[in-house]
Design a protein around this motif. Structure first.
Motif, PDB file in Angstrom:
ATOM      1  N   ARG A 261       0.830  -1.201   0.000  1.00  0.00           N
ATOM      2  CA  ARG A 261       0.000   0.000   0.000  1.00  0.00           C
ATOM      3  C   ARG A 261       0.866   1.252   0.000  1.00  0.00           C
ATOM      4  NH1 ARG A 261      -5.330   1.364   1.723  1.00  0.00           N
ATOM      5  NH2 ARG A 261      -5.775  -0.847   2.030  1.00  0.00           N
ATOM      6  N   THR A 262       0.372   2.313  -0.656  1.00  0.00           N
ATOM      7  CA  THR A 262       1.021   3.619  -0.633  1.00  0.00           C
ATOM      8  C   THR A 262       0.126   4.602   0.112  1.00  0.00           C
ATOM      9  OG1 THR A 262       2.183   3.276  -2.715  1.00  0.00           O
ATOM     10  CG2 THR A 262       1.859   5.555  -2.021  1.00  0.00           C
ATOM     11  N   THR A 263       0.716   5.321   1.061  1.00  0.00           N
ATOM     12  CA  THR A 263      -0.012   6.336   1.834  1.00  0.00           C
ATOM     13  C   THR A 263       0.678   7.672   1.652  1.00  0.00           C
ATOM     14  OG1 THR A 263      -0.700   4.692   3.472  1.00  0.00           O
ATOM     15  CG2 THR A 263      -0.828   7.011   4.120  1.00  0.00           C
ATOM     16  N   VAL A 264      -0.098   8.738   1.429  1.00  0.00           N
ATOM     17  CA  VAL A 264       0.471  10.061   1.186  1.00  0.00           C
ATOM     18  C   VAL A 264       0.056  11.028   2.283  1.00  0.00           C
ATOM     19  CG1 VAL A 264       0.552   9.737  -1.312  1.00  0.00           C
ATOM     20  CG2 VAL A 264      -1.471  10.760  -0.282  1.00  0.00           C
ATOM     21  N   ASP A 265       0.929  12.007   2.534  1.00  0.00           N
ATOM     22  CA  ASP A 265       0.595  13.120   3.417  1.00  0.00           C
ATOM     23  C   ASP A 265      -0.025  14.224   2.559  1.00  0.00           C
ATOM     24  OD1 ASP A 265       1.640  11.892   5.703  1.00  0.00           O
ATOM     25  OD2 ASP A 265       3.672  12.547   5.191  1.00  0.00           O
ATOM     26  N   GLN A 266      -1.301  14.456   2.737  1.00  0.00           N
ATOM     27  CA  GLN A 266      -2.026  15.395   1.893  1.00  0.00           C
ATOM     28  C   GLN A 266      -1.927  16.826   2.430  1.00  0.00           C
ATOM     29  OE1 GLN A 266      -5.786  13.211   2.225  1.00  0.00           O
ATOM     30  NE2 GLN A 266      -5.703  12.820   0.017  1.00  0.00           N
ATOM     31  N   GLU A 267      -1.891  17.766   1.479  1.00  0.00           N
ATOM     32  CA  GLU A 267      -1.888  19.180   1.845  1.00  0.00           C
ATOM     33  C   GLU A 267      -3.304  19.614   2.207  1.00  0.00           C
ATOM     34  OE1 GLU A 267       0.696  21.244   2.122  1.00  0.00           O
ATOM     35  OE2 GLU A 267       2.038  19.568   1.662  1.00  0.00           O
TER      36      GLU A 267
ATOM     37  N   PHE B  69     -14.944   1.808  -6.892  1.00  0.00           N
ATOM     38  CA  PHE B  69     -14.228   2.108  -5.658  1.00  0.00           C
ATOM     39  C   PHE B  69     -14.381   0.950  -4.674  1.00  0.00           C
ATOM     40  CE2 PHE B  69     -14.467   3.764  -1.293  1.00  0.00           C
ATOM     41  CZ  PHE B  69     -13.167   4.239  -1.159  1.00  0.00           C
ATOM     42  N   ASP B  70     -13.259   0.553  -4.075  1.00  0.00           N
ATOM     43  CA  ASP B  70     -13.232  -0.544  -3.111  1.00  0.00           C
ATOM     44  C   ASP B  70     -12.661  -0.026  -1.798  1.00  0.00           C
ATOM     45  OD1 ASP B  70     -12.905  -2.799  -1.597  1.00  0.00           O
ATOM     46  OD2 ASP B  70     -11.783  -3.935  -3.114  1.00  0.00           O
ATOM     47  N   PRO B  71     -13.512   0.198  -0.783  1.00  0.00           N
ATOM     48  CA  PRO B  71     -13.018   0.776   0.482  1.00  0.00           C
ATOM     49  C   PRO B  71     -12.016  -0.104   1.214  1.00  0.00           C
ATOM     50  CG  PRO B  71     -15.288   0.003   0.715  1.00  0.00           C
ATOM     51  CD  PRO B  71     -14.961  -0.079  -0.742  1.00  0.00           C
ATOM     52  N   THR B  72     -11.933  -1.373   0.849  1.00  0.00           N
ATOM     53  CA  THR B  72     -10.954  -2.241   1.506  1.00  0.00           C
ATOM     54  C   THR B  72      -9.552  -2.063   0.921  1.00  0.00           C
ATOM     55  OG1 THR B  72     -11.305  -4.116   0.004  1.00  0.00           O
ATOM     56  CG2 THR B  72     -12.765  -3.943   1.926  1.00  0.00           C
ATOM     57  N   GLN B  73      -9.460  -1.440  -0.261  1.00  0.00           N
ATOM     58  CA  GLN B  73      -8.168  -1.304  -0.915  1.00  0.00           C
ATOM     59  C   GLN B  73      -7.743   0.144  -1.169  1.00  0.00           C
ATOM     60  OE1 GLN B  73      -6.793  -4.258  -3.764  1.00  0.00           O
ATOM     61  NE2 GLN B  73      -8.928  -4.931  -4.026  1.00  0.00           N
ATOM     62  N   GLU B  74      -8.661   1.079  -0.940  1.00  0.00           N
ATOM     63  CA  GLU B  74      -8.322   2.483  -1.163  1.00  0.00           C
ATOM     64  C   GLU B  74      -9.171   3.377  -0.288  1.00  0.00           C
ATOM     65  OE1 GLU B  74      -9.391   3.722  -5.202  1.00  0.00           O
ATOM     66  OE2 GLU B  74     -10.528   1.854  -5.412  1.00  0.00           O
TER      67      GLU B  74
ATOM     68  N   LEU C 129     -11.319   6.787   0.271  1.00  0.00           N
ATOM     69  CA  LEU C 129     -12.139   7.661  -0.554  1.00  0.00           C
ATOM     70  C   LEU C 129     -11.467   9.017  -0.769  1.00  0.00           C
ATOM     71  CD1 LEU C 129     -14.889   7.790  -2.022  1.00  0.00           C
ATOM     72  CD2 LEU C 129     -15.818   8.848   0.048  1.00  0.00           C
ATOM     73  N   ALA C 130     -10.761   9.487   0.238  1.00  0.00           N
ATOM     74  CA  ALA C 130     -10.085  10.783   0.144  1.00  0.00           C
ATOM     75  C   ALA C 130      -8.815  10.723  -0.681  1.00  0.00           C
ATOM     76  CB  ALA C 130      -9.765  11.310   1.549  1.00  0.00           C
ATOM     77  N   GLY C 131      -8.376   9.512  -1.043  1.00  0.00           N
ATOM     78  CA  GLY C 131      -7.189   9.376  -1.879  1.00  0.00           C
ATOM     79  C   GLY C 131      -5.877   9.458  -1.136  1.00  0.00           C
ATOM     80  N   SER C 132      -5.890   9.178   0.150  1.00  0.00           N
ATOM     81  CA  SER C 132      -4.657   9.249   0.929  1.00  0.00           C
ATOM     82  C   SER C 132      -3.937   7.916   1.024  1.00  0.00           C
ATOM     83  CB  SER C 132      -4.965   9.751   2.349  1.00  0.00           C
ATOM     84  OG  SER C 132      -5.798   8.829   3.037  1.00  0.00           O
ATOM     85  N   SER C 133      -4.632   6.833   0.664  1.00  0.00           N
ATOM     86  CA  SER C 133      -4.022   5.512   0.792  1.00  0.00           C
ATOM     87  C   SER C 133      -4.614   4.575  -0.251  1.00  0.00           C
ATOM     88  CB  SER C 133      -4.268   4.956   2.198  1.00  0.00           C
ATOM     89  OG  SER C 133      -3.622   3.716   2.375  1.00  0.00           O
ATOM     90  N   VAL C 134      -3.731   3.909  -1.002  1.00  0.00           N
ATOM     91  CA  VAL C 134      -4.162   3.025  -2.089  1.00  0.00           C
ATOM     92  C   VAL C 134      -3.244   1.807  -2.124  1.00  0.00           C
ATOM     93  CG1 VAL C 134      -4.605   2.846  -4.572  1.00  0.00           C
ATOM     94  CG2 VAL C 134      -4.920   5.038  -3.430  1.00  0.00           C
ATOM     95  N   THR C 135      -3.824   0.643  -2.354  1.00  0.00           N
ATOM     96  CA  THR C 135      -3.000  -0.560  -2.454  1.00  0.00           C
ATOM     97  C   THR C 135      -2.271  -0.580  -3.793  1.00  0.00           C
ATOM     98  OG1 THR C 135      -4.763  -1.886  -3.450  1.00  0.00           O
ATOM     99  CG2 THR C 135      -4.649  -1.855  -1.039  1.00  0.00           C
ATOM    100  N   GLU C 136      -1.195  -1.335  -3.838  1.00  0.00           N
ATOM    101  CA  GLU C 136      -0.421  -1.443  -5.072  1.00  0.00           C
ATOM    102  C   GLU C 136      -1.246  -2.070  -6.193  1.00  0.00           C
ATOM    103  OE1 GLU C 136       2.623  -0.082  -5.487  1.00  0.00           O
ATOM    104  OE2 GLU C 136       2.207   0.698  -3.483  1.00  0.00           O
ATOM    105  N   GLU C 137      -2.129  -2.970  -5.846  1.00  0.00           N
ATOM    106  CA  GLU C 137      -2.974  -3.603  -6.861  1.00  0.00           C
ATOM    107  C   GLU C 137      -3.874  -2.568  -7.538  1.00  0.00           C
ATOM    108  OE1 GLU C 137      -6.761  -6.708  -7.164  1.00  0.00           O
ATOM    109  OE2 GLU C 137      -5.496  -6.692  -5.346  1.00  0.00           O
TER     110      GLU C 137
END
Length: 442
Positions: free
Chosen positions: A9-15, A173-178, A180-188
């Motif tokens: 998973r990739t997680t970002v620090d959002q502005e 959209f799959d809440p188990t893999q991403e 909704l706000a776009g701060s965390s998404v799985t590699e898949e």
């Protein structure tokens, strides 16, 4: 936007972006009253100035081109004379296109009734100038007014409306893999979205160029980047189009007459002086104008830091403040930044104030912008984007791919499903004199 990646998973620090909680009165009261004063005489001087500059550039180019001959200039190879003449005329088309965009801006102000106190004067001048630049004056004026009333509204705005996940045919959209706000998404999910959307440099360059060259006529004729709910035959030349009321149809016909006269004038010029001369003197600068129009407005309304709203969260102040001021050509240095602002009458640099009050003429917009920025700063809001230019179009094109079908405050996601920005809100119950920011998802 910084990111942290794990194996899955990739997680970002959002502005954070402060969602405005201001009233129309809050915004208008920040602008000095004299900024709303309109003068036909003063506005006309800018038309004269633009025409004089364009004429001067033409005369200078003709004068210099006459010296690019073996009799006046010694060059080591005959082909260099053609290359030198081509380069000279290329510069001509660039600068004329830039200053003709200034004429476009004045005509645009006529549509907002910002040219003078007289509606008749505004519409006559606007019709003449816009027709001369291939623009259906009244048709665009009407839809542009709707854009100003509903800027950033997902179902009411008229242009630069983001595509949603479902409209692009992306995986649901799959809440188990991403998130909704776009701060965390799985590699898949990242991999699937990237394969569907693409994000290659070549693809982004091609998409940006196609947008800049063909975006304006595509919007007028095909409703490209406009409201998806409009029927496929919606365009700015059909008096019966869904964008226009029945009582406005005569105005659309008047616009079409202007376009027919423009096409006739271009055709007569070609028959008189030949296609090549008309092509380099008028048609290429005309394409430059279309290019600048798309570049400027695209960057004013599209950026990963700007929100879009569904009906439950939309207000006029929020829409007006979902735009950006940018220094046109500022990425090429201070001199080019000054030239971009001067030639186009600050349309890119003072855009937020223009959305707050569209009747402010451009020569007062600078002062209005300074005053408005001070008021917005008190609420923690800053709406100055990066300088506007081709590199910025490329960046934004890559960063802004789609928005979600769910949610009422939306930010663009990139080709990996990640969003750079999140909404935060001011806490009006704060007891001190500062700004309290509340992250509702924290």
């Amino acid at each position: 936007m910084s990111s942290k990646s794990s194996s899955a998973r990739t997680t970002v620090d959002q502005e954070p972006f402060v969602i405005p909680d201001l009233t129309v009165k809050d915004l208008l009261s920040a602008i000095p009253a004299h900024c709303h004063k309109r003068s036909a005489l003063r506005s006309s001087t800018y038309v004269v100035m633009d025409v004089a500059i364009i004429g001067g550039i033409y005369k200078l180019t003709r004068f210099l081109d006459a010296f690019i001959t073996p009799e006046h200039l010694e060059l080591p190879h005959p082909a260099l004379y053609t290359a030198a003449s081509f380069s000279l005329w290329a510069l001509y088309t660039f600068f004329v296109g830039l200053f003709a965009t200034g004429l476009w801006v004045v005509a645009h102000e006529c549509g907002h009734q910002a040219f003078s106190e007289s509606k008749t004067v505004n519409n006559v001048v606007g019709w003449v100038l816009h027709s001369a630049l291939g623009v259906p004056y009244h048709a665009w004026r009407i839809t542009h007014a709707k854009h100003h009333a509903s800027t950033g509204h997902m179902t009411q705005d008229q242009v630069f409306v983001p595509k949603t996940r479902s409209q692009l045919g992306l995986r649901p959209f799959d809440p188990t893999q991403e998130d909704l706000a776009g701060s965390s998404v799985t590699e898949e999910v990242k991999r699937e979205l990237y394969e569907a959307l693409g994000d290659s440099p070549i693809g982004a360059i091609y998409g940006s160029l196609r947008y800049l060259v063909g975006g304006w006529p595509a919007y007028l004729i095909l409703n490209a980047s406009g409201q998806a709910r409009y029927p496929k035959d919606a365009n700015h030349f059909n008096p019966a189009a869904v964008m226009f009321r029945p009582d406005q149809r005569s105005q659309i016909i008047i616009s079409n007459i202007g376009i027919l006269l423009w096409l006739s004038a271009v055709g007569m010029a070609i028959s008189q002086w030949g296609f090549f001369d008309v092509f380099r003197v008028y048609l290429i600068p005309y394409l430059w104008v279309n290019h600048w129009l798309v570049l400027i407005t695209f960057l004013q309304h599209t950026d990963p830091i700007l929100p879009h709203y569904r009906a439950s969260e939309f207000t006029f102040p929020r829409g007006a403040l979902s735009t950006l001021d940018r220094s046109l050509l500022g990425d090429l240095g201070s001199v080019m930044g000054w030239l971009g602002a001067f030639a186009t009458h600050g349309i890119s640099e003072t855009h937020v104030a223009h959305h707050v009050s569209s009747k402010i003429p451009h020569y007062h917009a600078w002062e209005a912008t300074d005053a408005l920025r001070k008021r917005l700063a008190q609420s923690g809001i800053k709406l100055q984007g990066r300088p506007g230019g081709w590199a910025e179009v490329y960046r934004v094109f890559k960063a802004c791919k789609f928005v979600e079908d769910e949610g009422d405050i939306l930010f663009y996601k990139d080709a990996y499903g990640l969003a750079a920005t999140k909404p935060v809100f001011t806490d009006n119950t704060a007891s001190d004199s500062g700004i309290e920011i509340v992250d509702k998802d924290a």
